[in-house]
Enzyme design. Sequence first.
Site, PDB file in Angstrom:
ATOM      1  N   GLU A   1       0.781  -1.252   0.000  1.00 33.80           N
ATOM      2  CA  GLU A   1       0.000   0.000   0.000  1.00 33.80           C
ATOM      3  C   GLU A   1       0.812   1.301   0.000  1.00 33.80           C
ATOM      4  OE1 GLU A   1      -2.740  -0.289   3.279  1.00 33.80           O
ATOM      5  OE2 GLU A   1      -3.783  -1.987   2.393  1.00 33.80           O
TER       6      GLU A   1
ATOM      7  N   GLU B   1      -6.364 -10.762  -1.225  1.00 35.45           N
ATOM      8  CA  GLU B   1      -7.245 -10.468  -0.083  1.00 35.45           C
ATOM      9  C   GLU B   1      -8.694 -10.363  -0.535  1.00 35.45           C
ATOM     10  OE1 GLU B   1      -5.808  -7.166   2.267  1.00 35.45           O
ATOM     11  OE2 GLU B   1      -3.719  -7.696   1.952  1.00 35.45           O
TER      12      GLU B   1
HETATM   13  C1  GLA Z   1      -5.236  -4.394   4.161  1.00 37.28           C
HETATM   14  C2  GLA Z   1      -4.028  -5.164   4.618  1.00 37.28           C
HETATM   15  C3  GLA Z   1      -4.427  -6.427   5.322  1.00 37.28           C
HETATM   16  C4  GLA Z   1      -5.559  -6.227   6.296  1.00 37.28           C
HETATM   17  C5  GLA Z   1      -6.710  -5.532   5.642  1.00 37.28           C
HETATM   18  C6  GLA Z   1      -7.821  -5.273   6.622  1.00 37.28           C
HETATM   19  O1  GLA Z   1      -5.804  -4.893   3.047  1.00 37.28           O
HETATM   20  O2  GLA Z   1      -3.150  -5.504   3.582  1.00 37.28           O
HETATM   21  O3  GLA Z   1      -3.316  -6.902   6.011  1.00 37.28           O
HETATM   22  O4  GLA Z   1      -5.112  -5.483   7.386  1.00 37.28           O
HETATM   23  O5  GLA Z   1      -6.256  -4.307   5.133  1.00 37.28           O
HETATM   24  O6  GLA Z   1      -8.087  -6.330   7.434  1.00 37.28           O
END
Ligand code: GLA
Length: 675
Positions: A337, A453
Amino acid sequence: MKSNKGAAVFLSAVMFGTAVVPGFFGNVQAEAASEAVVLYSNDFEEGDTADFTGRGGVETIGVTTDKAHSGTSSMLVSGREEGWNGPQFSLSDRCEAGVEYTVSAWVCPKWYNTINLSMEYTDAGGERHYSNLSSQGGDGWMEFSDIKVSFSDDVTNVYVYIEGSDTCDIYVDDFILKKAAVHDIEDIPSLKDVYADYFKIGGAVTASELAPTTTKNLVLKHYNSITAGNELKPDSLLDYKATVATGSNTDPQVNLNNARSILSFCEKNNIPMRGHVFVWHQQTPDWFFRENYEEGGEWASKEVMLQRLENYIKNVFAALAKEYPNLEFYAYDVVNECYLDDGSARQGGANNGSQQTSPWVQIFGDNSFIEPAFEFARKYAPEGCKLYYNDYNEYIDGKTNAIYNMAMDLKEKGIIDGIGMQSHLDTGFPTVAQYEKALAKFASTGLDVQVTELDITTNDTSAAGFEKQAEIYSGILDACVKYADSISAVIFWGTTDETSWRGDRCPLLFNGDYTAKPAYYAIIDGIESTGTTTTTTTTTTDTTTTTTDTITTTDTTETTTDTTVTTTETTVTDTETTTTETETTTITTETSSSETTTTETIPTDILYGDLNLDKTVSMVDIIYLNKYIADVIKFNAEQTANADCVDDDRIDSSDSNALLKYLVNKVSSLPVAAE
Ligand code: GLA
């Protein structure tokens, strides 16, 4: 009345090693799905508060008739000197690791307070951890109802406790501890097997999420990759005391205490892991970025941070290799990020405010820390561990392009292996086409792509909302299959909607009771069956044996498992089918005016549930039925007749529910009476 009813039965069952495993795993000794069992209850009518102790050691705990939620008495906790003072109740004495419990209580503060029902445990390294389970504000009786709690086998001194926002007296009544209901895992195709020809299917789990046996079984059935939800992030790994004790300003020390239960689960069950994450502006303690590790002190210099970064990455890989030598890390998120949606870098700043500022940018001035992070990761990563840059909103053009350019640059230098698309999506945005555009661009780098994710929220939690969610899931997975040559893993962020970080908008494939949602059925629909072996390794309980049950989905496949186990059972099962000869009558209608002949085949013998008309009833038919209900496909007369599984001359979700119940043996025949 105070009661320990049920506890004796339950604890003796555990002592004799009764497996907490769903019933359908072949011949494994299984504890069937069960209702909740009360292990302890206290309404304080008998004046007994011996099971509660004060956390601060200063509280007075007794029984009073001043106030009561039920009956005439309650427990009164007075003399609290800090907000965190209050009554605690030990779970270690009564509960087993890996089993899910619930706690209920009525709590009344003397005046308005925020009351927390919280949990404490001590990890394997002796460090105490506190987590809030539920909070409420008020000045009257407040109910904490069936709040879930579980813990893993490497922790001790587990308590639930009640605390307030100030030191006022607290009344507690009707305290109940239950062993939670045990759920069956449905006998449906394993996602990892369905997608075996394409990519790994995995999930992120936190240690507490993975603690209940039912969750372990769900994970073992469907996932062949695990990401630790929090436990390998810098704030979980970095050990402040040990770091300061080195006397060095550049050698951050780590310990794996928070991650142990997940790491051992994966090692024991041979599940490869995605590591997540080394460099992130969030979940990294402030002191890590400061001169002499002083929280809130002067920012460390770039030179110091480069050395800390190198040593941190080196120390993490070294600890993992030393303590979990048989655990495979096939992928690792090195950096997370770094870009805003327009492709620019984050603002520099501390990470403890509400702004999404980055201490990394604060110290480096820009995103130039990304490259050394990858260099160090390349230097210390074990062989076979691929290195990824990971981000969200990765399908927004500005960000897609920034990630693409950075990744191409690092690819030239040979230090990056892939791009992680977090894929936190919503049914309203992005469209599948937008998502696929980013996927195509990332695939064009020639690097590996992982969906890291995935979850798709929906604001509409009606049946129609979940059908829409299923449609988007199906579109996203279809896009992944299209680019399967460039994708090595698709990972969901979580297990069930109940434990998801975005649980209020139900983003995952499984409900809180572990049943599959339409989204699950949508993503297995149409995926070519591989005919490969389904291997389900089931950890029965953390304290007893590990049992492997291997089920093949074809009659001919040879099955093997290399898991280290105490018992191995191989069962060859046909997919559950019902075959019925269907007699048909052909009606031929001659239409003289148009001089055409229409032939329609109408069944005289309905086979309820057979919607693909293959004369059998199986999980595949659920998909047809759900697609029909979602108006994605049409049925002919025979399918329409077969679809009416509750025989009410309508086809809707009650028919798909009935069909599902039939397939998981909850009802023995179709049609069933409409509910
Ligand atoms: C981001 C992070 C994850 C997690 C999510 C929320 O996507 O990469 O590690 O913390 O936020 O749960």
